[in-house]
Motif scaffolding. Structure first.
Motif, short mmCIF file in Angstrom:
data_model
loop_
_atom_site.label_atom_id
_atom_site.label_comp_id
_atom_site.label_asym_id
_atom_site.label_seq_id
_atom_site.Cartn_x
_atom_site.Cartn_y
_atom_site.Cartn_z
N ARG B 34 0.83 -1.20 0.00
CA ARG B 34 0.00 0.00 0.00
C ARG B 34 0.87 1.25 0.00
O ARG B 34 1.93 1.26 0.61
N TYR B 36 0.46 5.28 1.08
CA TYR B 36 -0.36 6.26 1.78
C TYR B 36 0.26 7.64 1.62
O TYR B 36 1.48 7.79 1.54
N GLN B 38 0.45 11.28 3.65
CA GLN B 38 0.19 11.89 4.94
C GLN B 38 0.53 13.37 4.90
O GLN B 38 1.71 13.74 4.85
N GLY B 41 0.29 17.11 9.98
CA GLY B 41 -0.75 17.26 11.00
C GLY B 41 -2.01 16.44 10.75
O GLY B 41 -3.00 16.60 11.46
N ARG B 42 -1.97 15.56 9.77
CA ARG B 42 -3.12 14.73 9.47
C ARG B 42 -2.74 13.25 9.49
O ARG B 42 -1.56 12.89 9.51
N GLY B 43 -3.75 12.38 9.49
CA GLY B 43 -3.47 10.96 9.40
C GLY B 43 -3.23 10.53 7.97
O GLY B 43 -3.61 11.22 7.03
N PRO B 44 -2.58 9.37 7.78
CA PRO B 44 -2.34 8.87 6.41
C PRO B 44 -3.65 8.56 5.69
O PRO B 44 -4.63 8.16 6.31
N SER B 46 -5.11 6.45 2.21
CA SER B 46 -4.74 5.42 1.24
C SER B 46 -4.74 5.95 -0.18
O SER B 46 -5.69 6.61 -0.61
N ILE B 49 -3.58 0.14 -3.31
CA ILE B 49 -3.29 -1.17 -2.71
C ILE B 49 -3.04 -2.13 -3.87
O ILE B 49 -3.86 -2.22 -4.80
N ILE B 89 4.08 7.13 2.41
CA ILE B 89 4.47 5.98 3.20
C ILE B 89 4.13 4.69 2.45
O ILE B 89 3.01 4.53 1.96
N PHE B 103 5.77 -0.93 8.06
CA PHE B 103 5.71 0.42 7.51
C PHE B 103 7.11 0.92 7.18
O PHE B 103 8.05 0.73 7.95
N GLY B 104 7.24 1.61 6.05
CA GLY B 104 8.46 2.35 5.76
C GLY B 104 8.45 3.66 6.53
O GLY B 104 7.43 4.06 7.10
N ASP B 105 9.62 4.31 6.55
CA ASP B 105 9.74 5.58 7.26
C ASP B 105 9.17 6.76 6.50
O ASP B 105 9.03 7.85 7.04
#
Lengths: 116, 113
Positions: B34, B36, B38, B41-44, B46, B49, B89, B103-105
Motif C-alpha cells: 500500500r 499512503y 500523509q 498534521g493529518r493521518g495517512p 490510502s 493497494i 508511506i 511500515f516504511g519511514d
C-alpha cells in the motif's frame, strides 16, 4: 466517507498519570488499530483489535493497554505515563477478514501526546 | 526480519514536474503493498493497494508499480501540484493478519512554486 475521530488533537500529561486516548469510527469496521509515530521510526503498531473485546499485541505493547467494549470505539490506555511515551498516536480502522485482506486502513488525524 | 526501505528520505521538486518515489521490501509472506499520503498534521490516507499479481495501479496523477520478483515498488507522481507536498508511506502487509504490516519511514516530498 469513513470518519475516524480521535478525542484530542493535543494532550499534555504528567509522568505517572493514567492517560486515556479515545477513538471512534463510523463505518462499522471490525478491525481497529493503535499506532505511534516517531520521526525516523515510522508507524509502529501498539495494539490491534479484530472484534469487540478481542485484542492482539502489536510490536510495542509494553506500558499500554486497550479496551474495546463497543464495535465503534477503541481506547488506548497508558497505565503510568512516562516521558518516552511522548509521541503522535494514530488510530485506524478497516473491514475485517471476511471482506478480504485488501482493505485500506482509515486513519484518524492523530493525538500529539506530551508527557512532562 | 521484515523490512521496508524507502528512498529518497526527502525530495524537493518544482510544481508541474514529475517524480518517482521508491520502496524496497524484504517481507514474507507478502499479502499486499500500500501507498499512503500523509499531510502535515493529518493521518495517512490510502492512495493504492496492490496484490502480488498486480503490476500497476493508478489513482489520478498517482501511479504505483510493483515488481514482486525484485521486491520493489515505486510511486510516480505526474504534473505535481503544491498540494502534493506531504509524506508518502509504503506499507507491506505480512500474511493474512490485518494486524501484521511493516511500515516504511516515508519520503517527504516538497513541491515548490
Amino acid at each position: 466517507d469513513v470518519k475516524v475521530t480521535q478525542s484530542s488533537r493535543y494532550l499534555v500529561k504528567r509522568t505517572g498519570e493514567k492517560v486515556f486516548l479515545e477513538c471512534v469510527q463510523d463505518m462499522d469496521h471490525e478491525n481497529m488499530f493503535w499506532y505511534r509515530q516517531d520521526p525516523g521510526l515510522g508507524l509502529r503498531l501498539i495494539y490491534f483489535s479484530y472484534d469487540v473485546k478481542m485484542k492482539e499485541k502489536g510490536d510495542i505493547p509494553e506500558g499500554y493497554s486497550v479496551s474495546r467494549e463497543k464495535k465503534e470505539r477503541f481506547s488506548l490506555i497508558l497505565e503510568s505515563a512516562s516521558t518516552n511515551q511522548t509521541s503522535m498516536y494514530l488510530c485506524a480502522s478497516s473491514f475485517g477478514w471476511s471482506s478480504g485482506i485488501n482493505q485500506p486502513q482509515h486513519f484518524g488525524d492523530g493525538t500529539r501526546l506530551s508527557i512532562l | 526480519k521484515n523490512q521496508v526501505e524507502q528512498s529518497p528520505q526527502s525530495l524537493i521538486i518544482l510544481e508541474g514536474k514529475n517524480c518517482t518515489l521508491q520502496c524496497n521490501y524484504t517481507v514474507s509472506p507478502f499479502s499486499n503493498l500500500r501507498w499512503y499520503k500523509q499531510d502535515t498534521g493529518r493521518g495517512p490516507v490510502s492512495l493504492t493497494i496492490m496484490t502480488f499479481s498486480e503490476n500497476t495501479k493508478s489513482n489520478g496523477r498517482y501511479t504505483a508499480t510493483l515488481d514482486a520478483d525484485t521486491k520493489q515498488s515505486s510511486l510516480h507522481i505526474t504534473a505535481s501540484q503544491l498540494s502534493d507536498s506531504a509524506s508518502y508511506i509504503c506499507v507491506v502487509m505480512v500474511g493474512p493478519n490485518a494486524g501484521k504490516s511493516t511500515f516504511g519511514d516515508g519520503t517527504t516530498l516538497t513541491v515548490k512554486p
